[in-house]
Scaffold this motif. Structure first.
Motif, PDB file in Angstrom:
ATOM      1  N   PRO A  21       1.894   6.343  -3.282  1.00  0.00           N
ATOM      2  CA  PRO A  21       2.620   7.205  -4.232  1.00  0.00           C
ATOM      3  C   PRO A  21       1.899   7.350  -5.572  1.00  0.00           C
ATOM      4  O   PRO A  21       2.023   8.388  -6.229  1.00  0.00           O
ATOM      5  CB  PRO A  21       3.954   6.466  -4.422  1.00  0.00           C
ATOM      6  CG  PRO A  21       4.117   5.649  -3.191  1.00  0.00           C
ATOM      7  CD  PRO A  21       2.732   5.221  -2.825  1.00  0.00           C
ATOM      8  N   MET A  22       1.146   6.312  -5.978  1.00  0.00           N
ATOM      9  CA  MET A  22       0.412   6.391  -7.245  1.00  0.00           C
ATOM     10  C   MET A  22      -0.826   7.271  -7.114  1.00  0.00           C
ATOM     11  O   MET A  22      -1.167   8.029  -8.033  1.00  0.00           O
ATOM     12  CB  MET A  22       0.003   4.987  -7.707  1.00  0.00           C
ATOM     13  CG  MET A  22      -0.724   4.961  -9.043  1.00  0.00           C
ATOM     14  SD  MET A  22      -1.115   3.275  -9.590  1.00  0.00           S
ATOM     15  CE  MET A  22      -2.349   2.806  -8.375  1.00  0.00           C
ATOM     16  N   LEU A  23      -1.492   7.208  -5.957  1.00  0.00           N
ATOM     17  CA  LEU A  23      -2.739   7.946  -5.768  1.00  0.00           C
ATOM     18  C   LEU A  23      -2.530   9.431  -5.463  1.00  0.00           C
ATOM     19  O   LEU A  23      -3.354  10.258  -5.837  1.00  0.00           O
ATOM     20  CB  LEU A  23      -3.549   7.311  -4.636  1.00  0.00           C
ATOM     21  CG  LEU A  23      -4.157   5.935  -4.913  1.00  0.00           C
ATOM     22  CD1 LEU A  23      -4.799   5.372  -3.652  1.00  0.00           C
ATOM     23  CD2 LEU A  23      -5.178   5.998  -6.043  1.00  0.00           C
ATOM     24  N   ASN A  24      -1.425   9.767  -4.788  1.00  0.00           N
ATOM     25  CA  ASN A  24      -1.214  11.166  -4.381  1.00  0.00           C
ATOM     26  C   ASN A  24      -1.280  12.163  -5.535  1.00  0.00           C
ATOM     27  O   ASN A  24      -1.979  13.177  -5.434  1.00  0.00           O
ATOM     28  CB  ASN A  24       0.116  11.302  -3.627  1.00  0.00           C
ATOM     29  CG  ASN A  24       0.019  10.794  -2.201  1.00  0.00           C
ATOM     30  OD1 ASN A  24      -1.055  10.414  -1.730  1.00  0.00           O
ATOM     31  ND2 ASN A  24       1.136  10.763  -1.495  1.00  0.00           N
ATOM     32  N   PRO A  25      -0.569  11.922  -6.676  1.00  0.00           N
ATOM     33  CA  PRO A  25      -0.688  12.875  -7.785  1.00  0.00           C
ATOM     34  C   PRO A  25      -2.110  12.961  -8.323  1.00  0.00           C
ATOM     35  O   PRO A  25      -2.564  14.041  -8.719  1.00  0.00           O
ATOM     36  CB  PRO A  25       0.260  12.287  -8.853  1.00  0.00           C
ATOM     37  CG  PRO A  25       1.190  11.414  -8.105  1.00  0.00           C
ATOM     38  CD  PRO A  25       0.393  10.849  -6.979  1.00  0.00           C
ATOM     39  N   MET A  26      -2.832  11.829  -8.342  1.00  0.00           N
ATOM     40  CA  MET A  26      -4.216  11.831  -8.823  1.00  0.00           C
ATOM     41  C   MET A  26      -5.104  12.647  -7.894  1.00  0.00           C
ATOM     42  O   MET A  26      -5.948  13.425  -8.346  1.00  0.00           O
ATOM     43  CB  MET A  26      -4.748  10.390  -8.918  1.00  0.00           C
ATOM     44  CG  MET A  26      -4.011   9.519  -9.905  1.00  0.00           C
ATOM     45  SD  MET A  26      -4.712   7.847  -9.944  1.00  0.00           S
ATOM     46  CE  MET A  26      -3.496   7.008 -10.988  1.00  0.00           C
ATOM     47  N   ILE A  27      -4.912  12.461  -6.580  1.00  0.00           N
ATOM     48  CA  ILE A  27      -5.720  13.188  -5.596  1.00  0.00           C
ATOM     49  C   ILE A  27      -5.508  14.694  -5.744  1.00  0.00           C
ATOM     50  O   ILE A  27      -6.460  15.471  -5.780  1.00  0.00           O
ATOM     51  CB  ILE A  27      -5.369  12.735  -4.165  1.00  0.00           C
ATOM     52  CG1 ILE A  27      -5.833  11.291  -3.943  1.00  0.00           C
ATOM     53  CG2 ILE A  27      -5.999  13.658  -3.129  1.00  0.00           C
ATOM     54  CD1 ILE A  27      -5.291  10.661  -2.672  1.00  0.00           C
ATOM     55  N   TYR A  28      -4.250  15.106  -5.869  1.00  0.00           N
ATOM     56  CA  TYR A  28      -3.948  16.539  -5.979  1.00  0.00           C
ATOM     57  C   TYR A  28      -4.347  17.106  -7.336  1.00  0.00           C
ATOM     58  O   TYR A  28      -4.609  18.305  -7.456  1.00  0.00           O
ATOM     59  CB  TYR A  28      -2.469  16.797  -5.703  1.00  0.00           C
ATOM     60  CG  TYR A  28      -2.159  16.899  -4.234  1.00  0.00           C
ATOM     61  CD1 TYR A  28      -2.413  18.070  -3.526  1.00  0.00           C
ATOM     62  CD2 TYR A  28      -1.638  15.819  -3.532  1.00  0.00           C
ATOM     63  CE1 TYR A  28      -2.159  18.165  -2.172  1.00  0.00           C
ATOM     64  CE2 TYR A  28      -1.377  15.897  -2.170  1.00  0.00           C
ATOM     65  CZ  TYR A  28      -1.641  17.080  -1.499  1.00  0.00           C
ATOM     66  OH  TYR A  28      -1.386  17.163  -0.148  1.00  0.00           O
ATOM     67  N   SER A  29      -4.401  16.272  -8.356  1.00  0.00           N
ATOM     68  CA  SER A  29      -4.785  16.745  -9.694  1.00  0.00           C
ATOM     69  C   SER A  29      -6.298  16.836  -9.840  1.00  0.00           C
ATOM     70  O   SER A  29      -6.833  17.826 -10.342  1.00  0.00           O
ATOM     71  CB  SER A  29      -4.229  15.811 -10.770  1.00  0.00           C
ATOM     72  OG  SER A  29      -2.831  15.824 -10.770  1.00  0.00           O
ATOM     73  N   LEU A  30      -7.001  15.795  -9.381  1.00  0.00           N
ATOM     74  CA  LEU A  30      -8.441  15.727  -9.595  1.00  0.00           C
ATOM     75  C   LEU A  30      -9.218  16.633  -8.646  1.00  0.00           C
ATOM     76  O   LEU A  30     -10.298  17.107  -8.987  1.00  0.00           O
ATOM     77  CB  LEU A  30      -8.925  14.280  -9.434  1.00  0.00           C
ATOM     78  CG  LEU A  30      -8.375  13.276 -10.465  1.00  0.00           C
ATOM     79  CD1 LEU A  30      -8.826  11.859 -10.117  1.00  0.00           C
ATOM     80  CD2 LEU A  30      -8.837  13.641 -11.871  1.00  0.00           C
ATOM     81  N   ARG A  31      -8.675  16.895  -7.456  1.00  0.00           N
ATOM     82  CA  ARG A  31      -9.402  17.652  -6.448  1.00  0.00           C
ATOM     83  C   ARG A  31      -8.909  19.089  -6.308  1.00  0.00           C
ATOM     84  O   ARG A  31      -9.309  19.797  -5.381  1.00  0.00           O
ATOM     85  CB  ARG A  31      -9.298  16.949  -5.084  1.00  0.00           C
ATOM     86  CG  ARG A  31      -9.884  15.553  -5.054  1.00  0.00           C
ATOM     87  CD  ARG A  31      -9.824  14.978  -3.658  1.00  0.00           C
ATOM     88  NE  ARG A  31     -10.681  15.720  -2.747  1.00  0.00           N
ATOM     89  CZ  ARG A  31     -11.966  15.451  -2.523  1.00  0.00           C
ATOM     90  NH1 ARG A  31     -12.531  14.437  -3.135  1.00  0.00           N
ATOM     91  NH2 ARG A  31     -12.672  16.177  -1.678  1.00  0.00           N
TER      92      ARG A  31
ATOM     93  N   PHE B 112       0.837  -1.201   0.000  1.00  0.00           N
ATOM     94  CA  PHE B 112       0.000   0.000   0.000  1.00  0.00           C
ATOM     95  C   PHE B 112       0.877   1.258   0.000  1.00  0.00           C
ATOM     96  O   PHE B 112       0.652   2.189  -0.779  1.00  0.00           O
ATOM     97  CB  PHE B 112      -0.905  -0.026   1.234  1.00  0.00           C
ATOM     98  CG  PHE B 112      -1.756   1.197   1.409  1.00  0.00           C
ATOM     99  CD1 PHE B 112      -2.976   1.311   0.777  1.00  0.00           C
ATOM    100  CD2 PHE B 112      -1.342   2.245   2.230  1.00  0.00           C
ATOM    101  CE1 PHE B 112      -3.770   2.437   0.943  1.00  0.00           C
ATOM    102  CE2 PHE B 112      -2.121   3.367   2.404  1.00  0.00           C
ATOM    103  CZ  PHE B 112      -3.345   3.465   1.763  1.00  0.00           C
ATOM    104  N   TYR B 113       1.896   1.276   0.864  1.00  0.00           N
ATOM    105  CA  TYR B 113       2.776   2.445   0.962  1.00  0.00           C
ATOM    106  C   TYR B 113       3.735   2.555  -0.210  1.00  0.00           C
ATOM    107  O   TYR B 113       4.059   3.651  -0.661  1.00  0.00           O
ATOM    108  CB  TYR B 113       3.568   2.417   2.267  1.00  0.00           C
ATOM    109  CG  TYR B 113       2.800   2.981   3.433  1.00  0.00           C
ATOM    110  CD1 TYR B 113       2.414   4.311   3.447  1.00  0.00           C
ATOM    111  CD2 TYR B 113       2.443   2.170   4.503  1.00  0.00           C
ATOM    112  CE1 TYR B 113       1.690   4.825   4.504  1.00  0.00           C
ATOM    113  CE2 TYR B 113       1.725   2.687   5.572  1.00  0.00           C
ATOM    114  CZ  TYR B 113       1.347   4.012   5.563  1.00  0.00           C
ATOM    115  OH  TYR B 113       0.627   4.527   6.599  1.00  0.00           O
ATOM    116  N   ALA B 114       4.216   1.404  -0.706  1.00  0.00           N
ATOM    117  CA  ALA B 114       5.216   1.435  -1.772  1.00  0.00           C
ATOM    118  C   ALA B 114       4.611   1.748  -3.133  1.00  0.00           C
ATOM    119  O   ALA B 114       5.281   2.329  -3.993  1.00  0.00           O
ATOM    120  CB  ALA B 114       5.960   0.099  -1.830  1.00  0.00           C
TER     121      ALA B 114
END
Length: 317
Positions: free
Chosen positions: A283-293, A277-279
């Motif tokens: 790291p994969m979701l963070n850019p999506m979260i900051y981009s989409l929201r 989950f951490y590796a």
């Protein structure tokens, strides 16, 4: 056999997630795609922030640091895991194991402190907006970022040093996907209560202390948002923090579950899944979260894509 031979291990064997060949091939494909998306997403976020002057603010300065930490953390663990999926011998040299533990533990600590710093940034933005640029000046931002990197690195150096001073007595099978702290400590053939105390102390310092600071920041933020009269104002203030709050919940939740009580920690399989989950996922979701929201990031993407489209049309013409 001498004492040195009894305690010195030249390499460790990582047991990984599965010993079934078909499962390993499937995981290799899935994790390869996830790792590529992680690297691409975080590198693009860093480049976007560098290229768009509207994003040259404290919030995006810290986001740049977060993206660098995320891609570095994933690179510390995932490439070797991918190699082991397809390799018959799943060994890792002693010094490589120590280096992997140092970097993964250090980068994890840096991220937790960095999230607390980002919470303070959001607190100032919402609770004292008129003085935001005065308080969050370039010098303070640099010092806060340096504090994050130094504190995580120092903690990791201490933990790695005391862990690899433990005698292993030829125990070399690490039941994990990487040289993770608790998994390596379990190999010791002596009492590890002092190491468990050290893990607990470092967890309080680098995990619970930042978490409490984040909690206090968001209590003040929510209190301020509730006092805003207009619905539009409340929504704008909430959206200012929504991306960071989502990432905080993802990161702190699993870590507290894993490290605060080493003696009653989750099962080995749960620990492996948490590490994945951490590796990979975080790291994969963070850019999506900051981009989409985030409206500013979306606007920057649209501007960049528009410029690239215009450049492509000129080249074709």
């Amino acid at each position: 056999m001498g004492a040195d031979n009894q305690t010195w291990v030249r390499e460790f064997i990582l047991l990984g997630l599965s010993s079934d060949w078909d499962t390993q091939v499937t995981l290799f494909v899935l994790f390869s795609v996830a790792y590529l998306l992680t690297v691409l997403g975080n590198v693009l976020i860093v480049l976007l922030i560098r290229l768009d002057r509207r994003l040259h603010t404290p919030m995006y300065f810290f986001l740049t640091n977060l993206s660098l930490v995320d891609v570095s953390y994933a690179t510390t663990i995932v490439p070797q895991m991918l190699v082991h999926f397809l390799a018959e011998h799943k060994g890792i040299p002693y010094m490589s194991c120590a280096a992997q533990l140092f970097f993964s533990l250090g980068l994890g600590g840096i991220e937790f402190v960095l999230l607390a710093v980002m919470a303070y940034d959001r607190y100032v933005a919402v609770c004292d907006p008129l003085r935001y640029s005065v308080i969050m000046h370039r010098g303070l931002c640099a010092r806060l970022a340096i504090t994050s990197w130094v504190s995580g690195s120092v903690n990791s150096l201490v933990q790695t040093t005391i862990t690899f001073q433990l005698p292993m007595c030829m125990n070399k099978y690490v039941d994990h996907i990487s040289c993770e702290l608790l998994a390596v400590v379990r190999l010791a053939c002596v009492d590890t209560s002092s190491n468990e105390v050290a893990i607990m102390v470092s967890s309080i310092v680098l995990l619970m202390t930042p978490f409490c600071l984040v909690l206090l920041s968001y209590i003040r933020i929510i209190s301020t948002i509730l006092k805003i009269q207009s619905t539009e104002g409340r929504q704008k203030a909430f959206h200012t923090c929504a991306s960071h709050l989502t990432v905080v919940v993802l990161c702190y939740g699993m870590a507290i579950f894993t490290y605060i009580q080493p003696n009653s920690s989750p099962s080995v399989l749960q620990e492996k899944l948490i590490s994945v989950f951490y590796a990979l996922l975080t790291p994969m979701l963070n850019p999506m979260i900051y981009s989409l929201r985030n409206k500013e990031v979306k606007a920057a993407w649209q501007k960049l894509l528009g410029q690239l489209s215009g450049l492509t049309l000129k080249l074709v013409a």
